[in-house]
Scaffold this active site. Structure first.
Site, short mmCIF file in Angstrom:
data_model
loop_
_atom_site.label_atom_id
_atom_site.label_comp_id
_atom_site.label_asym_id
_atom_site.label_seq_id
_atom_site.Cartn_x
_atom_site.Cartn_y
_atom_site.Cartn_z
CG ASP A 206 -67.06 -62.08 11.44
OD1 ASP A 206 -66.00 -61.64 11.58
OD2 ASP A 206 -68.14 -61.36 11.30
CD GLU A 257 -71.49 -84.85 5.66
OE1 GLU A 257 -71.35 -84.50 4.83
OE2 GLU A 257 -72.52 -85.00 6.35
C1 GLC Z 1 -65.28 -59.60 13.10
C2 GLC Z 1 -64.28 -58.88 12.00
C3 GLC Z 1 -64.38 -57.65 12.00
C4 GLC Z 1 -65.92 -57.24 11.67
C5 GLC Z 1 -66.80 -57.86 12.54
C6 GLC Z 1 -68.15 -57.64 11.90
O1 GLC Z 1 -64.87 -58.95 14.39
O2 GLC Z 1 -63.13 -59.44 12.28
O3 GLC Z 1 -63.56 -57.13 10.94
O4 GLC Z 1 -65.99 -55.88 11.54
O5 GLC Z 1 -66.64 -59.15 12.97
O6 GLC Z 1 -68.32 -58.71 10.89
#
Ligand code: GLC
Length: 526
Positions: A206, A257
């Site tokens: 993310d 690994e």
């Molecule tokens: C990313 C995710 C989104 C979330 C954001 C904050 O863009 O896809 O859904 O709100 O990160 O974590």
């Protein structure tokens, strides 16, 4: 070490994103869960995907629907138990499906024990140093330390009870971690190892271009939030700092690994293709989401440039491309393409295009049914963006409406309960998995056929040759077996070039390709 002679599985895989809250509910609370996914794995096998990406199912107060993680090595009771996760993983593996999970390294939840300890501690303490706390500006520090804005609207700083401010590039419930503190990197590595030990096949990272902020936290020019997807975005201290690459080198060593070629896929919202490609240099991530086609107009030069530019820069570092049209953060592409029958037609044509291109493909749950963005009433909206924008931006709920499985009215088999967490439209009876399974001409029938007939051995590094023509995207992908993919983006039918027709996105009579239709043609033997 991986076998060098065959490309690793992820270079040509079809991934399927499961937005866990909205896939299938087994308990009746109206929220999707792990057992619900387990119960519906056969849909994914029949569809023909190779791997799943599960959005966060970790303990969370759900301020951002799970992207605010309070325990990255647990399962939220709303989604089930660790046993449910292990069972799901085993069942998916039994069916030949790989499973990747989200990791959220830019921020924790404000309910994570580290943040609670930081609030209890004093300015300058080791507990506060795991996050980004600063004194404010102006008299008595009443103004935020920088002019940075949160991605979701409003300032990116919130004041703690003792007067210091903490940084959150998303909601105030998602405090940004301080990656310059070694505890953070060590904890994240422990999380990677935890899920790898359980047997996952990789991670979707993310906000992978986040993590580090410039040391001196410089103001943004003119106080604007820079548009990272613009090719010429101004540099900012908020994102994309050079130190982040060392994190991915460390993570890559951890994954290398392990057996089974686990994969790291980065969500890197950077419009400059060369800058984005730096994340997939040989010792960093394996894949980054390529959002360029997602943002392209239905127009040949923009689309071919989107394909060429990303492919060129990624190949320069030896990386495979990825193709994505929808996910849980954007308006569904059927709707972006105009909605209704026209939107569906373009969506079918677009699917054949991305399946013909070399690289990995990411599908988003529900696109195989042709679901459209749902217009929800104000009272139903749950995305934090709705509140933080002062009810000016509706947010992402419209693409997150729970899947319709069967039956002729809500909740369409999504939950044994009475209603789903976001309301489903009343006119989805013909869009359920059950209804579309009965009809070979449905979107689902088309997705199944297209995935089954995708040139599976497509060489991830196959050369692309454009056969330029007005209103037509016509690309030859050489390699074994290779394919010529012709997309008619214009209003009039166009003559097809020679070659056996392998598959078309809508019926074709004779050798004329109708408007908004894609054809796959066999290449003549070399
Ligand atoms: C990313 C995710 C989104 C979330 C954001 C904050 O863009 O896809 O859904 O709100 O990160 O974590």
């Amino acid at each position: 070490m991986p076998d060098q002679s065959t490309p690793p599985w992820w270079r040509t895989a079809v991934f399927y994103e499961i937005y866990v809250r909205s896939f299938a509910d087994s308990t009746g609370d109206g929220v999707g869960d792990l057992r619900g996914i387990h119960d519906h794995l056969d849909h994914l096998v029949t569809l023909g995907v190779d791997a799943l990406w599960l959005t966060p199912f970790y303990p969370s107060p759900m301020a951002d629907h799970g992207y605010d993680v309070s325990d990255p090595r647990g399962v939220d009771p709303m989604f089930g138990t660790m046993q449910d996760f292990d069972d799901l993983l085993a069942a998916a593996h039994d069916r030949g499906l790989r499973v990747t999970v989200d990791i959220v390294p830019n921020h924790f939840s404000s309910a994570h024990p580290w943040f609670l300890a930081a609030l209890d501690a004093t300015p300058g303490s080791p507990e506060r140093d795991r996050f980004i706390f600063r004194d404010g500006r102006g008299p008595d520090g009443v103004e935020p330390p920088t002019n940075w804005l949160s991605t979701f609207g409003g300032p990116a700083w919130t004041r703690a009870p003792d007067g210091q401010w903490y940084l959150h590039l998303f909601t105030p419930e998602q405090p940004d971690l301080n990656w310059r503190n070694p505890d953070v990197g060590d904890d994240m590595e422990a999380t990677l190892r935890f899920w790898l030990d359980r047997g996952v096949d990789g991670f979707r990272i993310d906000v992978a271009h986040g993590l580090f902020k410039a040391v001196d936290l410089p103001d943004n020019p003119a106080g604007l939030a820079p548009d990272l997807m613009s090719e010429t975005a101004e540099p900012t201290g908020m994102w994309n700092q050079p130190e982040v690459h060392d994190v991915y080198r460390r993570w890559r060593r951890v994954l290398d690994e392990r057996p089974g070629e686990p994969v790291l896929v980065g969500e890197v919202w950077i419009g400059d293709a060369a800058e984005q490609a730096r994340y997939v240099r040989p010792d960093e991530l394996h894949l980054v989401f390529n959002f360029r086609l997602l943002f392209s107009a239905w127009e040949p030069s923009e689309m071919s440039q989107a394909i060429d530019r990303s492919t060129h820069e990624l190949r320069a570092v030896g990386a495979a491309s990825t193709w994505v049209l929808s996910n849980h953060d954007v308006v569904r592409h059927t709707t972006r393409y105009g909605g209704g029958a026209a939107g569906l037609r373009k969506a079918r044509a677009a699917l054949l295009l991305i399946l013909a291109l070399p690289g990995a493909v990411f599908l988003y749950e529900g696109e195989e049914l042709g679901l459209e963005e749902v217009e929800l009433p104000d009272a139903a909206l749950q995305d934090p963006i709705w509140e933080s924008s002062g009810h000016t931006v509706r947010g992402r709920d419209g693409c997150r409406v729970p899947m319709p499985w069967s039956g002729d009215r809500p909740p369409y088999g999504f939950t044994p309960g009475e209603r789903s967490w976001l309301p489903q439209p009343l006119d989805w009876a013909e869009l359920t998995v059950a209804a579309e399974s009965r009809d070979r001409t449905s979107m689902l029938g088309f997705y199944r056929e297209a995935l089954a007939r995708r040139p599976r051995t497509l060489d991830p590094d196959a050369p692309l040759t454009w056969n330029r023509r007005d209103s037509v995207l016509d690309v030859t992908v050489t390699g074994a077996p290779g394919v010529r993919c012709v997309v008619n983006l214009g209003a009039e039918p166009v003559a097809l070039p020679p070659g056996d027709l392998l598959l078309t996105s809508d019926p074709v009579t004779g050798r004329m390709l109708p408007s908004d239709t894609t054809a796959w043609l066999a290449l003549p033997p070399a």
